[in-house]
Scaffold this motif. Structure first.
Motif, PDB file in Angstrom:
ATOM      1  N   VAL A  61      27.823 -30.422 -36.331  1.00 50.15           N
ATOM      2  CA  VAL A  61      26.620 -29.134 -35.792  1.00 50.15           C
ATOM      3  C   VAL A  61      25.378 -29.652 -36.460  1.00 50.15           C
ATOM      4  O   VAL A  61      24.894 -30.345 -37.464  1.00 50.15           O
ATOM      5  CB  VAL A  61      26.889 -28.032 -36.492  1.00 50.15           C
ATOM      6  N   LEU A  62      24.221 -29.085 -35.247  1.00 48.33           N
ATOM      7  CA  LEU A  62      22.942 -29.701 -35.630  1.00 48.33           C
ATOM      8  C   LEU A  62      22.728 -28.521 -36.189  1.00 48.33           C
ATOM      9  O   LEU A  62      22.304 -27.096 -35.392  1.00 48.33           O
ATOM     10  CB  LEU A  62      22.384 -29.445 -34.499  1.00 48.33           C
ATOM     11  N   VAL A 116      22.996 -24.361 -34.081  1.00 44.12           N
ATOM     12  CA  VAL A 116      23.329 -22.933 -35.199  1.00 44.12           C
ATOM     13  C   VAL A 116      21.833 -22.995 -36.009  1.00 44.12           C
ATOM     14  O   VAL A 116      21.296 -23.605 -36.484  1.00 44.12           O
ATOM     15  CB  VAL A 116      24.593 -22.864 -35.671  1.00 44.12           C
ATOM     16  N   VAL A 117      21.800 -21.965 -35.641  1.00 42.76           N
ATOM     17  CA  VAL A 117      20.291 -21.562 -36.465  1.00 42.76           C
ATOM     18  C   VAL A 117      19.899 -19.859 -37.413  1.00 42.76           C
ATOM     19  O   VAL A 117      20.329 -19.447 -37.071  1.00 42.76           O
ATOM     20  CB  VAL A 117      19.190 -21.247 -34.880  1.00 42.76           C
ATOM     21  N   ARG A 152      23.475 -20.816 -31.358  1.00 44.90           N
ATOM     22  CA  ARG A 152      24.224 -19.886 -31.540  1.00 44.90           C
ATOM     23  C   ARG A 152      23.803 -19.818 -33.173  1.00 44.90           C
ATOM     24  O   ARG A 152      22.923 -20.063 -33.314  1.00 44.90           O
ATOM     25  CB  ARG A 152      25.019 -20.647 -32.228  1.00 44.90           C
ATOM     26  N   VAL A 153      22.992 -18.237 -33.715  1.00 50.70           N
ATOM     27  CA  VAL A 153      22.373 -17.882 -34.240  1.00 50.70           C
ATOM     28  C   VAL A 153      23.355 -16.634 -35.817  1.00 50.70           C
ATOM     29  O   VAL A 153      24.408 -15.812 -35.224  1.00 50.70           O
ATOM     30  CB  VAL A 153      21.622 -16.212 -34.236  1.00 50.70           C
ATOM     31  N   GLU A 154      23.218 -17.559 -36.483  1.00 52.08           N
ATOM     32  CA  GLU A 154      24.253 -17.468 -37.511  1.00 52.08           C
ATOM     33  C   GLU A 154      23.653 -16.820 -39.124  1.00 52.08           C
ATOM     34  O   GLU A 154      22.348 -18.068 -39.350  1.00 52.08           O
ATOM     35  CB  GLU A 154      25.214 -17.688 -37.897  1.00 52.08           C
ATOM     36  N   VAL A 155      23.448 -16.574 -40.124  1.00 53.58           N
ATOM     37  CA  VAL A 155      23.155 -16.516 -41.364  1.00 53.58           C
ATOM     38  C   VAL A 155      23.971 -17.835 -42.038  1.00 53.58           C
ATOM     39  O   VAL A 155      25.163 -18.058 -42.476  1.00 53.58           O
ATOM     40  CB  VAL A 155      23.212 -15.557 -42.796  1.00 53.58           C
ATOM     41  N   ILE A 156      22.779 -18.870 -41.789  1.00 54.33           N
ATOM     42  CA  ILE A 156      23.588 -20.488 -42.348  1.00 54.33           C
ATOM     43  C   ILE A 156      22.321 -21.607 -43.962  1.00 54.33           C
ATOM     44  O   ILE A 156      23.020 -21.825 -44.234  1.00 54.33           O
ATOM     45  CB  ILE A 156      24.010 -21.607 -41.735  1.00 54.33           C
TER      46      ILE A 156
END
Length: 176
Positions: A61-62, A116-117, A152-156
């Motif tokens: 995953v980037l 994922v950002v 993909r936008v997720e709280v990471i």
């Protein structure tokens, strides 16, 4: 064609609103942000992560977080229903990203790389990142980035231990 060339071709072909910023070679987010003269929160910190999905299954995953934040590896693992997450080895990260460490772009240009950002990066009108080179960066309109990268936008990103407005240096002192 280099990753830099692929990036610029994509931005030009798509008529994205961007500009190139030349600066002394720098791959660390905070010093690069000073050289580029923008808030650290506008920097796209790009990290290649290995998510273990089982005994022999894994996904790369980037992960892209604001420059003033740290990646939450446990959260990323949870998003993928993985057993654990860890930073990819330098060799694997550079192969998948197509550039040296410190110059990774926030685009998944390799088919074996998910993107994922964290949404906190996307609140700015413009984001900044090294352009697959340590001596050249890109300032890119955020809505053009989202349109082109399709993340993909997720709280990471890790959330502050002392409140949403805690200074990054304070979190470092706490040990986060």
């Amino acid at each position: 064609m280099t990753t830099y060339d692929r990036l610029i071709e994509l931005l030009e072909r798509s008529h994205a609103r961007f500009r190139i910023i030349d600066h002394p070679p720098e791959g660390r987010t905070e010093p690069a942000s000073v050289l580029r003269r923008h808030a650290l929160s506008q920097a796209a910190k790009c990290l290649v992560v290995r998510v273990a999905l089982g005994r022999r299954a894994r996904r790369y995953v980037l992960a892209v977080v604001p420059g003033d934040r740290r990646l939450d590896l446990d959260r990323l693992s949870s998003i993928y229903t993985g057993t654990e997450s860890s930073f990819a080895t330098r060799e694997i990260a550079e192969r998948l990203a197509g550039s040296v460490s410190g110059s990774v772009v926030p685009f998944a240009l390799h088919p074996d790389l998910d993107l994922v950002v964290d949404p906190d990066l996307l609140v700015h009108k413009e984001i900044f990142f090294n352009a697959a080179r340590l001596d050249r960066s890109v300032a890119l309109a955020t809505d053009d980035y989202v349109s082109l990268a399709g993340p993909r936008v997720e709280v990471i990103a890790q959330r502050s231990l002392t409140g949403a407005d805690a200074a990054p240096e304070a979190l470092t002192r706490i040990g986060n």
